[in-house]
Design a protein around this motif. Structure first.
Motif, short mmCIF file in Angstrom:
data_model
loop_
_atom_site.label_atom_id
_atom_site.label_comp_id
_atom_site.label_asym_id
_atom_site.label_seq_id
_atom_site.Cartn_x
_atom_site.Cartn_y
_atom_site.Cartn_z
N GLY A 8 -2.83 19.83 10.42
CA GLY A 8 -3.69 18.83 11.05
C GLY A 8 -2.89 17.63 11.49
O GLY A 8 -1.87 17.29 10.88
N TYR A 9 -3.37 16.98 12.53
CA TYR A 9 -2.74 15.78 13.07
C TYR A 9 -3.84 14.85 13.55
O TYR A 9 -4.83 15.30 14.13
N ASP A 10 -3.67 13.56 13.30
CA ASP A 10 -4.64 12.59 13.79
C ASP A 10 -3.94 11.29 14.12
O ASP A 10 -2.89 10.98 13.56
N VAL A 11 -4.55 10.54 15.02
CA VAL A 11 -4.04 9.24 15.48
C VAL A 11 -5.21 8.27 15.57
O VAL A 11 -6.31 8.67 15.98
N HIS A 12 -4.98 7.04 15.19
CA HIS A 12 -5.96 5.98 15.41
C HIS A 12 -5.26 4.73 15.89
O HIS A 12 -4.14 4.43 15.46
N GLN A 13 -5.93 4.03 16.76
CA GLN A 13 -5.45 2.73 17.21
C GLN A 13 -5.62 1.73 16.08
O GLN A 13 -6.58 1.82 15.30
N LEU A 14 -4.70 0.78 15.97
CA LEU A 14 -4.83 -0.32 15.02
C LEU A 14 -5.26 -1.57 15.77
O LEU A 14 -4.72 -1.87 16.84
N ALA A 15 -6.25 -2.29 15.23
CA ALA A 15 -6.74 -3.51 15.87
C ALA A 15 -7.30 -4.47 14.83
O ALA A 15 -7.72 -4.05 13.74
N LYS A 16 -7.30 -5.73 15.17
CA LYS A 16 -7.90 -6.75 14.31
C LYS A 16 -9.41 -6.53 14.26
O LYS A 16 -10.00 -6.01 15.21
N GLY A 17 -10.01 -6.90 13.14
CA GLY A 17 -11.45 -6.77 13.00
C GLY A 17 -11.90 -5.46 12.38
O GLY A 17 -13.09 -5.21 12.25
N TYR A 18 -10.95 -4.61 12.00
CA TYR A 18 -11.26 -3.34 11.35
C TYR A 18 -10.54 -3.27 10.01
O TYR A 18 -9.52 -3.92 9.82
N LYS A 19 -11.07 -2.48 9.10
CA LYS A 19 -10.41 -2.26 7.80
C LYS A 19 -9.43 -1.10 7.94
O LYS A 19 -9.63 -0.20 8.75
N LEU A 20 -8.40 -1.16 7.12
CA LEU A 20 -7.39 -0.09 7.12
C LEU A 20 -7.60 0.81 5.92
O LEU A 20 -7.28 0.45 4.79
N TRP A 21 -8.18 1.98 6.19
CA TRP A 21 -8.42 3.00 5.17
C TRP A 21 -7.41 4.12 5.38
O TRP A 21 -7.32 4.67 6.48
N ILE A 22 -6.67 4.44 4.32
CA ILE A 22 -5.73 5.56 4.39
C ILE A 22 -5.84 6.34 3.08
O ILE A 22 -5.67 5.78 2.00
N GLY A 23 -6.14 7.62 3.18
CA GLY A 23 -6.25 8.46 1.99
C GLY A 23 -7.32 8.01 1.02
O GLY A 23 -7.20 8.18 -0.18
N GLY A 24 -8.39 7.43 1.56
CA GLY A 24 -9.51 6.99 0.72
C GLY A 24 -9.30 5.66 0.05
O GLY A 24 -10.14 5.23 -0.74
N ILE A 25 -8.20 4.99 0.36
CA ILE A 25 -7.87 3.69 -0.24
C ILE A 25 -7.88 2.62 0.84
O ILE A 25 -7.29 2.82 1.91
#
Length: 171
Positions: A8-25
């Motif tokens: 599997g492969y995924d990409v997300h844009q990073l931007a202000k105003g959003y939370k950073l969730w990685i691996g459920g943390i």
């Protein structure tokens, strides 16, 4: 016993105003992942790997970003549902190896918590869940801090519950 491998492969844009969730943390940072759900790039890559191992399409097929009920959903719920799909087909996780590509912030201190969380959600042992992180040496959209990506490879084991019978033609 059958073993299957998925990637599997995924990409997300990073931007202000959003939370950073990685691996459920949730990782404290000035930017977060833009997404229809909580934008957890690692969990999305894992779901794609699991589904792909059994030729069950991808996360977008099962959990479309056009579904208003999935808006802002915790990706751990998507992973639980994906594991249910896999188990319904007679398989379970053998092991998983994943890599998160992110320039900033440094996340190595969060990796043990990610492994523990992912193992709990998937109902497997911590030893079956490998998570690594790397930068892209300031190259590309990840290196420029514009986005985050993740790769996941899984091995699933089991006995398929619905094996089609193929009859040979006799000449």
């Amino acid at each position: 016993m059958s073993i299957r491998i998925g990637m599997g492969y995924d990409v997300h844009q990073l931007a202000k105003g959003y939370k950073l969730w990685i691996g459920g943390i949730e990782i404290p940072f000035e930017k977060g992942s833009v997404g229809h759900s909580d934008g957890d790039v690692l969990i999305h890559a894992i779901c794609d790997a699991l589904l792909g191992a059994l030729n069950l399409r991808d996360i977008g097929y099962h959990f479309p970003d056009t579904d208003p009920e999935l808006k802002g959903i915790d990706s751990k719920i998507l992973l639980e549902k994906t594991m249910s799909i896999i188990r319904e087909k007679g398989y379970d996780l053998g092991n998983m190896d994943a890599t998160i590509c992110l320039q900033k912030p440094k996340i190595k201190q969060y990796i043990p918590d990610m492994q523990k969380t992912l193992a709990e959600v998937m109902k497997v042992a911590n030893s079956q869940v490998s998570v690594k992180a790397t930068t892209t040496e300031k190259l590309g959209f990840v290196g420029e801090g514009k986005g985050i990506s993740a790769y996941a490879t899984v091995l699933v084991e089991g006995a398929p519950k619905s094996t089609p019978t193929i009859k040979k033609k006799h000449h």
